[in-house]
Design a protein around this motif. Structure first.
Motif, PDB file in Angstrom:
ATOM      1  N   ASN A  55     -26.769   6.663  22.653  1.00 25.43           N
ATOM      2  CA  ASN A  55     -25.869   6.654  21.513  1.00 25.43           C
ATOM      3  C   ASN A  55     -25.806   5.238  20.940  1.00 25.43           C
ATOM      4  OD1 ASN A  55     -23.708   6.759  19.728  1.00 25.43           O
ATOM      5  ND2 ASN A  55     -22.586   8.212  20.991  1.00 25.43           N
ATOM      6  N   PRO A  56     -26.196   5.066  19.660  1.00 20.61           N
ATOM      7  CA  PRO A  56     -26.253   3.714  19.103  1.00 20.61           C
ATOM      8  C   PRO A  56     -24.903   3.011  19.076  1.00 20.61           C
ATOM      9  CG  PRO A  56     -26.727   5.365  17.422  1.00 20.61           C
ATOM     10  CD  PRO A  56     -26.670   6.080  18.724  1.00 20.61           C
ATOM     11  N   ARG A  57     -23.819   3.762  19.219  1.00 17.33           N
ATOM     12  CA  ARG A  57     -22.488   3.156  19.166  1.00 17.33           C
ATOM     13  C   ARG A  57     -21.941   2.831  20.549  1.00 17.33           C
ATOM     14  NH1 ARG A  57     -20.197   3.593  14.339  1.00 17.33           N
ATOM     15  NH2 ARG A  57     -18.166   3.219  15.234  1.00 17.33           N
ATOM     16  N   HIS A  58     -22.676   3.174  21.603  1.00  5.76           N
ATOM     17  CA  HIS A  58     -22.169   2.937  22.954  1.00  5.76           C
ATOM     18  C   HIS A  58     -22.933   1.809  23.632  1.00  5.76           C
ATOM     19  CE1 HIS A  58     -20.146   7.118  23.599  1.00  5.76           C
ATOM     20  NE2 HIS A  58     -19.676   6.454  22.571  1.00  5.76           N
TER      21      HIS A  58
END
Lengths: 543, 296
Positions: A381-384
């Motif tokens: 996940n690019p946001r994690h």
């Protein structure tokens, strides 16, 4: 014919100017095929873009000379370059589908190039385009003229791209990873076609690739690049048998090849003996008559037609086949992301096919079967941050929180060799190999007994692939896991697996021990797969 | 292609880069964003302290000073009832911002929920929702607002609802598309393998990835919502005189432009323009703030 001297290319970035190519020199003689080999970030593509003068915005040629047949490519006007591109030097790009205009008939696209360089006019354009298609051995070219790129297979698209590149009889052909993403048999067909045409027309060519084996097989001379510099040049045989530079030796070692063991892919100084492991006769997973039929627009699509195989405790099984053979569908069903149409998936005695995939996330068996995904970039996940990614299964399945969770995350990071300082980075701040480690840490977080590896090294450079494969081999012995290794590459599968299952068209065509399948394939398809793999010359005569 | 941009190895940061650091970084990186946030701060300032800043009572009439041009005492002049235009314009900020922010917040929440559900589960739910949204999209705002006002009464809340309903499809469609392309992404599958339920995967893994483009939509929409609220007041819906509101002030002032009293309409009009311009500029900055990939 082409001469490059001390070429340097720099890119403007947020952190100031970055040198992508620093002083590269090479010549391409008339009729010669030069291979430029290097891993990602080595500047091999940038070099070719620079000589075609198609660098991205922000990139500029800082220094050096590039001359082609007396023309100074660095100082030539844009108008002159337009004449040179396509007519004198043409290029084949990595992804054939992206290189073709998706809403224009392929024949028209060939015609566009011919007419741009005044090789055809309105009257004979269609005929000339069909001739160009026939030249790249496209059967029934007249009918294919009206096809759109999406209607053609990847290999066929690459042939169209070749036809466009060769339409105006260029003297020099630049191929940038021409077969990456193509199946291994298609790769062979395309490469043989191109090399035949190059010979027949006495052209020169530059083949840019990360695959040392491929380059060695099809090139007259090789140039090895690293960090924007040429570290070694020479003829393929010599380069393989006596690599002078440490980096070349590392690349040669890391290239999977017949007869190599998994440890021999690593540089000699870090090789450790392979840890012992125990394979029992007890079946962990039994797949019986697994069938998956999708409802397609034009009738049902039989993706998997009755597949049966076993995985024993401690055993690693390779599932091999080309794209569309049903191997990914099979692995999705086994990992319970997809419901089979019929058949059994008995795992430790329980038939998991009876438990719907939709609710399997809450099933106690969920933590027993985990998966490492193909594309490490896409699967994070690019946001994690890495920490959040690894924490996910620990929270949901092991119920670990707070300090205990933090400890386990650091333990896992150590286990997969991810420096703890990288735990708080986002995926885009990590390299390919580091992302792969995060993906593996997440998969083994809850101590699964069975791990599905879906081409976990497909997007990695060979030297990183060697490290990741060895990491997987170590973890398997340490944590007593069984693997189902899904791949298109028999040579990679053989390194890690005891048993190999070969699939084609949704069916199993052959299965047996890895050694037996590799040395004495019973099915002609297996033999074809094996022979299609590029054969690098034997390194250093097993010294 | 990847060869082109190799970031130089950066030293490991001693601590985790916080969201606040990132916001500061985005502001520093782009002067336009900095300007937009400065303008936004002015608007917020006026909205919060509105009545305290206004030199006169915005509703106090004084026939003796009606229709005076701008002067030192009355910066923006006075209107036909002798009210101070400057005070009214300042005080109106709060109401206009409230209407637009409330409307956008409602459409953001509702649109995100509907769009995410349609994009993730697909099937009949998707088909049904998409058709309903198409219908709403085809509906003119003013007609819908008139209908709601006719049915429920002429209040500010109803104008907010009307504006929100009209905007829902834009959010829903955007979220639907963003969720749909990520539904089968590796990280979504991995999240399911990690034992997350569908709702969790959708809410915590897929939806947050749709935020960057959403932020651009939000900022543009805030601008539209302000214009809509003003437009509705202009035709006599929603906010009623004598309440200070930019739309009404422009509407009332419009009658006096022909007779030369330009200041009645021009100043609230300029404020409206300032607010819309601010919101439009804000978009890129907001997007960069919610996108961790901008943190390098």
């Amino acid at each position: 014919m082409l001469s490059i001297k001390d070429l340097a290319v720099a890119f403007r970035t947020r952190r100031g100017e970055v040198d992508a190519v620093r002083g590269v020199s090479f010549d391409v003689a008339e009729g010669e095929v030069l291979g430029i080999v290097g891993e990602s970030g080595s500047g091999k593509s940038v070099t070719s873009y620079a000589l075609m003068r198609i660098l991205d915005a922000g990139g500029r040629i800082k220094a050096g000379e590039a001359t082609y047949g007396g023309v100074d490519l660095r100082r030539a006007s844009e108008r002159d370059m337009q004449g040179i591109r396509g007519r004198e030097i043409s290029m084949i790009f990595q992804n054939p589908r992206a290189a073709l205009n998706p809403i224009r008939k392929v024949g028209r696209q060939i015609e566009d190039v011919l007419r741009r360089h005044a090789r055809a006019d309105r009257q004979n354009g269609r005929a000339e385009a069909i001739r160009a298609m026939e030249a790249v051995r496209i059967n029934d070219a007249a009918a294919r003229y009206d096809a759109y790129p999406f209607e053609l297979s990847g290999g066929m698209c690459q042939r169209i791209v070749c036809a466009i590149a060769l339409a105006c009889d260029p003297r020099l052909l630049v191929m940038d990873e021409p077969t990456t993403g193509l199946d291994i048999t298609t790769q062979k067909a395309v490469m043989e076609l191109v090399t035949d045409l190059i010979r027949a027309r006495a052209m020169s060519a530059i083949l840019i690739t990360h695959d040392l084996g491929l380059a060695a097989q099809y090139c007259d001379r090789l140039v090895v690049m690293k960090d924007g510099e040429i570290v070694e040049a020479g003829d393929p045989g010599a380069l393989f048998s006596r690599p002078a530079h440490a980096y070349t030796r590392k690349l040669v070692d890391a290239t999977p090849r017949a007869g190599a063991s998994i440890r021999s892919l690593l540089p000699a100084e870090v090789r450790t003996p392979e840890p012992p492991r125990r394979i029992t006769d007890e079946a962990l997973l039994e797949v019986r008559d697994l069938v998956k039929t999708f409802a397609g627009k034009s009738g049902p699509v039989h993706a998997v037609r009755g597949v049966s195989f076993d995985v024993k405790k401690g055993q690693s099984v390779g599932l091999v086949g080309e794209s569309g053979c049903g191997k990914s569908t099979t692995s999705s069903m086994v990992v319970r992301l997809l419901d089979p149409t019929s058949g059994e998936i008995r795992f430790e005695g329980t038939d998991l096919a009876q438990r719907p995939a939709a609710g399997f996330a809450r099933d106690p068996m969920r933590s027993r079967i985990q998966m490492v995904f193909q594309d490490a970039t896409d699967s994070l996940n690019p946001r994690h941050t890495s920490r959040q990614t690894i924490a996910e299964p620990l929270r949901a399945m092991a119920g670990l929180r707070g300090r205990a969770q933090g400890q386990r995350i650091e333990e896992l990071a150590d286990l997969v060799g991810l420096p703890r300082t990288l735990l708080d980075r986002f995926p885009h701040q990590l390299s390919g190999g580091q992302k792969a480690r995060v993906g593996i840490a997440r998969a083994i977080a809850v101590n699964p007994s069975f791990l599905i590896l879906d081409e976990p090294t497909a997007a990695l450079d060979v030297s990183i692939q060697a490290i990741v494969l060895n990491l997987l081999a170590d973890l398997r012995a340490r944590l007593n896991m069984s693997y189902l290794f899904v791949s298109h590459d028999l040579h990679v599968v053989r390194l890690l697996c005891d048993h190999v299952v070969v699939m084609k068209g949704g069916e199993i065509v052959e299965q047996g021990s890895a050694e037996q399948v590799m040395t004495a394939p019973a099915d002609p398809y297996t033999a074809e797969l094996l022979s299609a793999a590029p054969k690098p010359p034997a390194p250093r005569a097993a010294a | 292609m990847t060869d082109a941009t190799i970031p130089a190895p950066k030293p490991a940061s001693p601590r985790r880069q916080g969201s606040f650091d990132h916001i500061v970084y985005v502001l520093k990186d782009n002067p336009v964003t900095m300007l937009a946030f400065a303008m936004f701060a002015v608007l917020i300032f006026a909205a919060v302290l509105g009545p305290a800043l206004a030199p006169y009572d915005p509703l106090a009439t004084d026939a003796a000073i009606a229709l005076q041009p701008p002067s030192a005492a009355h910066w923006f002049g006075t209107d036909n009832l002798g009210r101070d235009v400057f005070s009214r314009t300042i005080v109106a900020t709060r109401l206009d911002l409230l209407i637009s922010v409330a409307a956008v917040a409602i459409s953001f929440v509702v649109g995100s929920a509907l769009g995410a559900a349609a994009g993730y589960w697909g099937g009949w739910l998707d088909v049904a929702l998409s058709r309903v949204l198409d219908t709403i999209m085809a509906f003119p705002l003013f007609v819908l607002a008139m209908g709601i006002v006719a049915a429920l009464g002429n209040t500010i809340e109803n104008i907010v609802y009307a504006t929100a309903i009209i905007n829902v499809p834009f959010y829903a469609r955007l979220v639907r598309a963003e969720v749909n392309i990520r539904r089968e992404a590796g990280f979504a599958l991995a999240a399911r393998l990690a034992g997350n339920s569908d709702i969790r995967v959708l809410a915590l893994h897929i939806f947050p990835n749709a935020l960057p483009p959403m932020m651009v939509q939000v900022s543009l929409n805030l601008g539209w919502a302000i214009l809509n609220a003003a437009g509705l007041s202009f035709i006599g819906l929603g906010v009623r005189p004598p309440t200070a509101e930019w739309g009404i002030m422009v509407a009332e002032g419009a009658n006096f432009i022909v007779s030369g009293e330009w200041w009645l309409a021009i100043f609230p009009g300029l404020c409206l323009m300032f607010a819309v311009f601010t919101f439009n500029l804000l978009g890129d900055g907001l997007r960069d703030m919610v996108d961790p990939r901008r943190r390098t």
